[in-house]
Design a protein around this motif. Structure first.
Motif, PDB file in Angstrom:
ATOM      1  N   ASP A  36      43.815  54.377  42.254  1.00  0.00           N
ATOM      2  CA  ASP A  36      45.162  54.800  41.910  1.00  0.00           C
ATOM      3  C   ASP A  36      45.116  56.003  40.967  1.00  0.00           C
ATOM      4  OD1 ASP A  36      44.536  53.803  39.375  1.00  0.00           O
ATOM      5  OD2 ASP A  36      46.480  52.833  39.122  1.00  0.00           O
ATOM      6  N   ARG A  37      46.254  56.373  40.423  1.00  0.00           N
ATOM      7  CA  ARG A  37      46.332  57.585  39.599  1.00  0.00           C
ATOM      8  C   ARG A  37      45.452  57.504  38.359  1.00  0.00           C
ATOM      9  NH1 ARG A  37      50.005  61.755  39.418  1.00  0.00           N
ATOM     10  NH2 ARG A  37      50.113  62.889  37.452  1.00  0.00           N
ATOM     11  N   HIS A  38      45.192  56.286  37.866  1.00  0.00           N
ATOM     12  CA  HIS A  38      44.394  56.107  36.657  1.00  0.00           C
ATOM     13  C   HIS A  38      42.916  55.850  36.963  1.00  0.00           C
ATOM     14  CE1 HIS A  38      48.029  56.094  34.289  1.00  0.00           C
ATOM     15  NE2 HIS A  38      48.521  55.108  34.989  1.00  0.00           N
ATOM     16  N   GLY A  39      42.545  55.797  38.237  1.00  0.00           N
ATOM     17  CA  GLY A  39      41.162  55.508  38.591  1.00  0.00           C
ATOM     18  C   GLY A  39      40.890  54.035  38.812  1.00  0.00           C
ATOM     19  N   TRP A  74      31.769  54.923  36.660  1.00  0.00           N
ATOM     20  CA  TRP A  74      31.876  53.560  36.134  1.00  0.00           C
ATOM     21  C   TRP A  74      31.103  52.586  37.018  1.00  0.00           C
ATOM     22  CZ3 TRP A  74      37.912  53.730  35.406  1.00  0.00           C
ATOM     23  CH2 TRP A  74      38.211  54.454  34.235  1.00  0.00           C
ATOM     24  N   LEU A  75      31.253  52.721  38.337  1.00  0.00           N
ATOM     25  CA  LEU A  75      30.551  51.819  39.253  1.00  0.00           C
ATOM     26  C   LEU A  75      29.044  51.933  39.104  1.00  0.00           C
ATOM     27  CD1 LEU A  75      32.564  52.021  42.602  1.00  0.00           C
ATOM     28  CD2 LEU A  75      32.302  50.021  41.132  1.00  0.00           C
ATOM     29  N   HIS A  76      28.557  53.142  38.942  1.00  0.00           N
ATOM     30  CA  HIS A  76      27.114  53.345  38.875  1.00  0.00           C
ATOM     31  C   HIS A  76      26.538  53.043  37.496  1.00  0.00           C
ATOM     32  CE1 HIS A  76      27.460  56.115  42.636  1.00  0.00           C
ATOM     33  NE2 HIS A  76      27.497  54.837  42.939  1.00  0.00           N
ATOM     34  N   GLN A  77      27.409  52.662  36.555  1.00  0.00           N
ATOM     35  CA  GLN A  77      26.895  52.084  35.315  1.00  0.00           C
ATOM     36  C   GLN A  77      26.349  50.682  35.562  1.00  0.00           C
ATOM     37  OE1 GLN A  77      30.066  52.318  32.437  1.00  0.00           O
ATOM     38  NE2 GLN A  77      29.696  54.464  31.989  1.00  0.00           N
ATOM     39  N   LEU A 128      23.994  48.886  41.640  1.00  0.00           N
ATOM     40  CA  LEU A 128      24.719  49.658  42.638  1.00  0.00           C
ATOM     41  C   LEU A 128      24.202  51.076  42.791  1.00  0.00           C
ATOM     42  CD1 LEU A 128      28.379  48.543  41.814  1.00  0.00           C
ATOM     43  CD2 LEU A 128      26.779  47.539  43.453  1.00  0.00           C
ATOM     44  N   ARG A 129      23.298  51.508  41.879  1.00  0.00           N
ATOM     45  CA  ARG A 129      22.782  52.876  41.981  1.00  0.00           C
ATOM     46  C   ARG A 129      21.864  53.039  43.188  1.00  0.00           C
ATOM     47  NH1 ARG A 129      20.957  53.813  35.672  1.00  0.00           N
ATOM     48  NH2 ARG A 129      23.036  53.510  34.726  1.00  0.00           N
ATOM     49  N   ILE A 130      21.152  51.978  43.524  1.00  0.00           N
ATOM     50  CA  ILE A 130      20.279  51.936  44.696  1.00  0.00           C
ATOM     51  C   ILE A 130      20.586  50.639  45.429  1.00  0.00           C
ATOM     52  CG2 ILE A 130      17.898  51.806  45.523  1.00  0.00           C
ATOM     53  CD1 ILE A 130      17.053  53.411  43.089  1.00  0.00           C
ATOM     54  N   ARG A 131      20.668  50.697  46.734  1.00  0.00           N
ATOM     55  CA  ARG A 131      20.938  49.481  47.503  1.00  0.00           C
ATOM     56  C   ARG A 131      19.633  48.737  47.750  1.00  0.00           C
ATOM     57  NH1 ARG A 131      23.499  48.786  53.630  1.00  0.00           N
ATOM     58  NH2 ARG A 131      22.792  46.619  53.850  1.00  0.00           N
ATOM     59  N   ALA A 164      32.072  44.441  40.915  1.00  0.00           N
ATOM     60  CA  ALA A 164      32.109  45.540  39.936  1.00  0.00           C
ATOM     61  C   ALA A 164      33.511  46.131  39.843  1.00  0.00           C
ATOM     62  CB  ALA A 164      31.095  46.610  40.321  1.00  0.00           C
ATOM     63  N   CYS A 165      34.194  46.285  40.973  1.00  0.00           N
ATOM     64  CA  CYS A 165      35.572  46.786  40.956  1.00  0.00           C
ATOM     65  C   CYS A 165      36.482  45.832  40.189  1.00  0.00           C
ATOM     66  CB  CYS A 165      36.083  46.965  42.383  1.00  0.00           C
ATOM     67  SG  CYS A 165      35.363  48.365  43.279  1.00  0.00           S
ATOM     68  N   SER A 166      36.275  44.538  40.358  1.00  0.00           N
ATOM     69  CA  SER A 166      37.081  43.553  39.640  1.00  0.00           C
ATOM     70  C   SER A 166      36.839  43.641  38.142  1.00  0.00           C
ATOM     71  CB  SER A 166      36.778  42.144  40.151  1.00  0.00           C
ATOM     72  OG  SER A 166      37.143  41.999  41.513  1.00  0.00           O
ATOM     73  N   ILE A 167      35.593  43.825  37.738  1.00  0.00           N
ATOM     74  CA  ILE A 167      35.290  43.937  36.303  1.00  0.00           C
ATOM     75  C   ILE A 167      35.943  45.184  35.726  1.00  0.00           C
ATOM     76  CG2 ILE A 167      33.417  44.282  34.659  1.00  0.00           C
ATOM     77  CD1 ILE A 167      31.663  42.503  36.427  1.00  0.00           C
TER      78      ILE A 167
END
Length: 269
Positions: free
Chosen positions: A138-141, A231-234, A238-241, A256-259
């Motif tokens: 969304d607009r805020h990320g 944020w996700l790659h923190q 998730l940086r490497i599968r 991660a999206c939920s957090i």
């Protein structure tokens, strides 16, 4: 046992979504199963630290890495993670922290060390096996939906699937919200066919044109999706599968999206 990995507010939202455990046998019941909160602690530990499942410290999480992996598998098959994300999006809407009129979309490459489904030769990594995370915010990320494809898939192929993956966001009276009014994207999505498809859905496309000098001004809105990828790659897992199973890697993405949504929700308190 420290609960820094699974704070109370996260556990209170996950616990009602977990499937009931099968009843124990009366004869030869075996060892007591590990606590669900401990298993979630092990999952979040792997997600944050990026360690392998066998290296999960049982003395810190309260369960073994094998148990945490099995619960991730079982809860994935039970559909826990998309429901958790939907619950948090609804809470954000109630709190007035979700602005879906404007949305931004983008994709990001990650290397896939163990191959598996939804992998392919990555054009940005010398053809090595990779996957792609596709994200709409969304607009805020705030992450609205995330999908996973092979590293050789074009970003634009996930434009409509990402819109379809946005859950019905409830929380207010009236019809649940499912689509933005304007969609911002970079030049990788510059196809007139997809502009027409967006307009048919009542969405105004704000897509940068190829071959046009920079300075369109779209970056003032679109930068939030790049920040959300940061944020996700923190979350180091998730940086490497590493997961061979696509559904498990996608589940970690959804968690991660939920957090991230929960962190934003805490700002309203």
């Amino acid at each position: 046992m420290s609960d820094e990995l699974v704070p109370v507010d996260l556990w209170e939202r996950v616990a009602p979504l977990l499937p009931p455990r099968p009843p124990r046998r009366h004869r030869y019941p075996g060892r007591l199963p590990s606590d669900d909160r401990a298993a979630l602690r092990g999952i979040v530990y792997v997600l944050c630290k990026g360690v392998s499942w066998r290296d999960v410290p049982a003395e810190r999480t309260g369960c073994s890495g094998v148990t945490a992996w099995r619960r991730l598998r079982d809860w994935t098959e039970a559909g826990v993670w998309p429901r958790l994300h939907e619950v948090l999006l609804a809470e954000l809407r109630v709190a007035g922290l979700l602005e879906m009129d404007d949305a931004a979309i983008d994709g990001s490459h990650v290397r896939a060390l163990k191959r598996g489904d939804h992998t392919g030769p990555s054009p940005v990594d010398r053809g090595r096996p990779g996957s792609k995370h596709h994200l709409i915010v969304d607009r805020h990320g705030t992450p609205l939906a995330v999908t996973l494809t092979g590293g050789n898939r074009h970003d634009v192929t996930q434009l409509l699937p990402l819109l379809d993956a946005i859950p019905p966001v409830r929380g207010l009276r009236g019809r649940p919200r499912r689509r933005p009014r304007r969609l911002f994207a970079d030049r990788g999505y510059d196809f007139d066919k997809y502009r027409r498809l967006l307009r048919r859905r009542g969405i105004a496309p704000r897509i940068a044109r190829r071959g046009v000098t920079h300075g369109s001004g779209l970056g003032k809105i679109r930068w939030v999706v790049e920040r959300t990828f940061a944020w996700l790659h923190q979350f180091k897992r998730l940086r490497i599968r590493y997961e061979i199973r696509t559904d498990l890697h996608h589940s970690l993405l959804q968690l991660a999206c939920s957090i991230i949504c929960l962190r934003r929700l805490r700002t309203s308190f």
